[in-house]
Design a protein around this motif. Structure first.
Motif, PDB file in Angstrom:
ATOM      1  N   GLY A 150       8.457  17.984 -11.446  1.00  0.00           N
ATOM      2  CA  GLY A 150       7.482  17.837 -10.365  1.00  0.00           C
ATOM      3  C   GLY A 150       7.769  16.676  -9.433  1.00  0.00           C
ATOM      4  O   GLY A 150       7.238  16.608  -8.322  1.00  0.00           O
ATOM      5  N   ILE A 151       8.603  15.735  -9.895  1.00  0.00           N
ATOM      6  CA  ILE A 151       8.884  14.557  -9.071  1.00  0.00           C
ATOM      7  C   ILE A 151      10.134  14.818  -8.238  1.00  0.00           C
ATOM      8  O   ILE A 151      11.258  14.509  -8.633  1.00  0.00           O
ATOM      9  CB  ILE A 151       9.054  13.286  -9.925  1.00  0.00           C
ATOM     10  N   THR A 152       9.912  15.400  -7.086  1.00  0.00           N
ATOM     11  CA  THR A 152      10.983  15.601  -6.119  1.00  0.00           C
ATOM     12  C   THR A 152      10.638  14.810  -4.868  1.00  0.00           C
ATOM     13  O   THR A 152       9.473  14.441  -4.659  1.00  0.00           O
ATOM     14  CB  THR A 152      11.132  17.090  -5.746  1.00  0.00           C
ATOM     15  N   VAL A 153      11.623  14.578  -4.045  1.00  0.00           N
ATOM     16  CA  VAL A 153      11.394  13.835  -2.806  1.00  0.00           C
ATOM     17  C   VAL A 153      10.319  14.531  -1.977  1.00  0.00           C
ATOM     18  O   VAL A 153       9.365  13.899  -1.507  1.00  0.00           O
ATOM     19  CB  VAL A 153      12.706  13.674  -2.014  1.00  0.00           C
ATOM     20  N   GLY A 154      10.468  15.837  -1.812  1.00  0.00           N
ATOM     21  CA  GLY A 154       9.509  16.589  -0.999  1.00  0.00           C
ATOM     22  C   GLY A 154       8.105  16.547  -1.566  1.00  0.00           C
ATOM     23  O   GLY A 154       7.131  16.358  -0.835  1.00  0.00           O
ATOM     24  N   ALA A 155       8.001  16.729  -2.886  1.00  0.00           N
ATOM     25  CA  ALA A 155       6.674  16.741  -3.512  1.00  0.00           C
ATOM     26  C   ALA A 155       6.001  15.370  -3.425  1.00  0.00           C
ATOM     27  O   ALA A 155       4.801  15.282  -3.144  1.00  0.00           O
ATOM     28  CB  ALA A 155       6.791  17.187  -4.964  1.00  0.00           C
ATOM     29  N   VAL A 156       6.767  14.315  -3.646  1.00  0.00           N
ATOM     30  CA  VAL A 156       6.194  12.970  -3.622  1.00  0.00           C
ATOM     31  C   VAL A 156       5.761  12.593  -2.209  1.00  0.00           C
ATOM     32  O   VAL A 156       4.678  12.041  -2.008  1.00  0.00           O
ATOM     33  CB  VAL A 156       7.178  11.932  -4.204  1.00  0.00           C
ATOM     34  N   VAL A 187       3.340   9.859   2.658  1.00  0.00           N
ATOM     35  CA  VAL A 187       4.255   8.804   3.088  1.00  0.00           C
ATOM     36  C   VAL A 187       5.572   9.456   3.520  1.00  0.00           C
ATOM     37  O   VAL A 187       6.005  10.448   2.947  1.00  0.00           O
ATOM     38  CB  VAL A 187       4.478   7.798   1.930  1.00  0.00           C
ATOM     39  N   SER A 188       6.210   8.876   4.493  1.00  0.00           N
ATOM     40  CA  SER A 188       7.444   9.460   5.021  1.00  0.00           C
ATOM     41  C   SER A 188       8.616   9.307   4.063  1.00  0.00           C
ATOM     42  O   SER A 188       8.642   8.417   3.208  1.00  0.00           O
ATOM     43  CB  SER A 188       7.809   8.793   6.347  1.00  0.00           C
ATOM     44  N   LEU A 189       9.582  10.177   4.239  1.00  0.00           N
ATOM     45  CA  LEU A 189      10.821  10.131   3.468  1.00  0.00           C
ATOM     46  C   LEU A 189      11.511   8.777   3.632  1.00  0.00           C
ATOM     47  O   LEU A 189      11.992   8.181   2.672  1.00  0.00           O
ATOM     48  CB  LEU A 189      11.744  11.268   3.932  1.00  0.00           C
ATOM     49  N   GLY A 190      11.551   8.293   4.862  1.00  0.00           N
ATOM     50  CA  GLY A 190      12.189   7.006   5.131  1.00  0.00           C
ATOM     51  C   GLY A 190      11.532   5.866   4.357  1.00  0.00           C
ATOM     52  O   GLY A 190      12.222   4.962   3.874  1.00  0.00           O
ATOM     53  N   HIS A 204      11.576   1.700   0.208  1.00  0.00           N
ATOM     54  CA  HIS A 204      10.954   0.953  -0.891  1.00  0.00           C
ATOM     55  C   HIS A 204      11.687   1.095  -2.224  1.00  0.00           C
ATOM     56  O   HIS A 204      11.706   0.152  -3.019  1.00  0.00           O
ATOM     57  CB  HIS A 204       9.491   1.372  -1.066  1.00  0.00           C
ATOM     58  N   PHE A 205      12.281   2.270  -2.471  1.00  0.00           N
ATOM     59  CA  PHE A 205      12.827   2.530  -3.806  1.00  0.00           C
ATOM     60  C   PHE A 205      14.296   2.943  -3.825  1.00  0.00           C
ATOM     61  O   PHE A 205      14.883   3.037  -4.893  1.00  0.00           O
ATOM     62  CB  PHE A 205      11.979   3.591  -4.517  1.00  0.00           C
ATOM     63  N   GLY A 206      14.879   3.209  -2.669  1.00  0.00           N
ATOM     64  CA  GLY A 206      16.294   3.562  -2.606  1.00  0.00           C
ATOM     65  C   GLY A 206      16.593   5.004  -2.925  1.00  0.00           C
ATOM     66  O   GLY A 206      17.529   5.581  -2.372  1.00  0.00           O
ATOM     67  N   VAL A 213       0.837  -1.205   0.000  1.00  0.00           N
ATOM     68  CA  VAL A 213       0.000   0.000   0.000  1.00  0.00           C
ATOM     69  C   VAL A 213       0.871   1.254   0.000  1.00  0.00           C
ATOM     70  O   VAL A 213       0.627   2.205  -0.748  1.00  0.00           O
ATOM     71  CB  VAL A 213      -0.973  -0.004   1.209  1.00  0.00           C
ATOM     72  N   THR A 214       1.908   1.258   0.812  1.00  0.00           N
ATOM     73  CA  THR A 214       2.817   2.406   0.887  1.00  0.00           C
ATOM     74  C   THR A 214       3.502   2.642  -0.453  1.00  0.00           C
ATOM     75  O   THR A 214       3.559   3.775  -0.945  1.00  0.00           O
ATOM     76  CB  THR A 214       3.867   2.185   1.988  1.00  0.00           C
ATOM     77  N   ALA A 215       4.014   1.589  -1.055  1.00  0.00           N
ATOM     78  CA  ALA A 215       4.676   1.715  -2.357  1.00  0.00           C
ATOM     79  C   ALA A 215       3.698   2.237  -3.402  1.00  0.00           C
ATOM     80  O   ALA A 215       4.042   3.111  -4.209  1.00  0.00           O
ATOM     81  CB  ALA A 215       5.261   0.375  -2.788  1.00  0.00           C
ATOM     82  N   ASP A 216       2.467   1.732  -3.387  1.00  0.00           N
ATOM     83  CA  ASP A 216       1.454   2.198  -4.341  1.00  0.00           C
ATOM     84  C   ASP A 216       1.130   3.673  -4.144  1.00  0.00           C
ATOM     85  O   ASP A 216       0.950   4.410  -5.129  1.00  0.00           O
ATOM     86  CB  ASP A 216       0.173   1.372  -4.215  1.00  0.00           C
ATOM     87  N   LEU A 217       1.046   4.116  -2.894  1.00  0.00           N
ATOM     88  CA  LEU A 217       0.792   5.534  -2.627  1.00  0.00           C
ATOM     89  C   LEU A 217       1.889   6.412  -3.223  1.00  0.00           C
ATOM     90  O   LEU A 217       1.619   7.454  -3.836  1.00  0.00           O
ATOM     91  CB  LEU A 217       0.677   5.788  -1.125  1.00  0.00           C
TER      92      LEU A 217
END
Length: 197
Positions: free
Chosen positions: A30-36, A42-45, A50-52, A10-14
């Protein structure tokens, strides 16, 4: 699947869904760590778990949608009763995917995807080997029986997908001289003529 694994999925899908929405709205920038993390809740951690990295997230997003597109194309081949109908169905399935999943199609036809595919082409091809092998298995008997022109698989793939990808890119870029419905009516027969024996 354990409850922990379900939560992970679920987290990965979000994260993936948020990244696609951001890409559709703002493109690659638009795809930045902060924006995503903000858009997904979902948390940064968790993103890194999930994706490295953000690049890993984008790579997985492209893989997810490429797998879906290839699945749609292979289904079109399997459901057709004749070789000509299969080629027609494959062309229409590709264009329908582009129209229905515009944001994913934008990503799959982007310079980001091109760079990714060029730098990791063999790896990507290997991960899709089952579907690509199935396409080859579908082609071989039709070439041997004379239903398709005796061309290498890569050339057949290029004759089928080259025009379709060009039309998709043109439509996705916002050029208003391309109508996907019209292309879905006209291209299949034109492409079929290039493959007929």
């Amino acid at each position: 699947m354990t409850p922990k694994q379900q939560r992970g999925t679920v987290t990965a899908d979000l994260l993936l869904d948020a990244a696609l929405r951001l890409y559709g709205a703002e493109g690659e920038r638009g795809i930045t760590v902060g924006a995503v993390t903000k858009a997904s809740g979902v948390s940064l951690g968790s993103l890194y778990h999930h994706f490295g990295s953000i690049d890993g997230l984008v790579a997985e997003l492209m893989h997810r949608w490429l797998t879906r597109l290839l699945g749609d194309l292979f289904t079109a081949l399997q459901e057709a009763r004749t070789t000509q109908a299969a080629i027609h169905g494959l062309v229409r399935a590709y264009l329908a995917f582009v129209k229905e999943h515009r944001d994913a199609a934008l990503l799959l036809h982007s310079s980001t995807a091109d760079q990714h595919n060029m730098s990791r082409g063999k790896e990507i091809r290997d991960t899709q080997e089952a579907r690509l092998s199935a396409f080859g298995l579908w082609l071989d008997p039709r070439i041997e029986s004379g239903e398709l022109a005796p061309l290498p698989h890569a050339l057949i793939e290029s004759l089928v997908l080259g025009p379709v990808v060009a039309v998709a890119r043109r439509w996705l870029s916002g050029i208003d001289d391309v109508d996907l419905d019209e292309a879905a009516r006209l291209l299949p027969d034109r492409i079929w003529r290039s493959l007929a024996p």
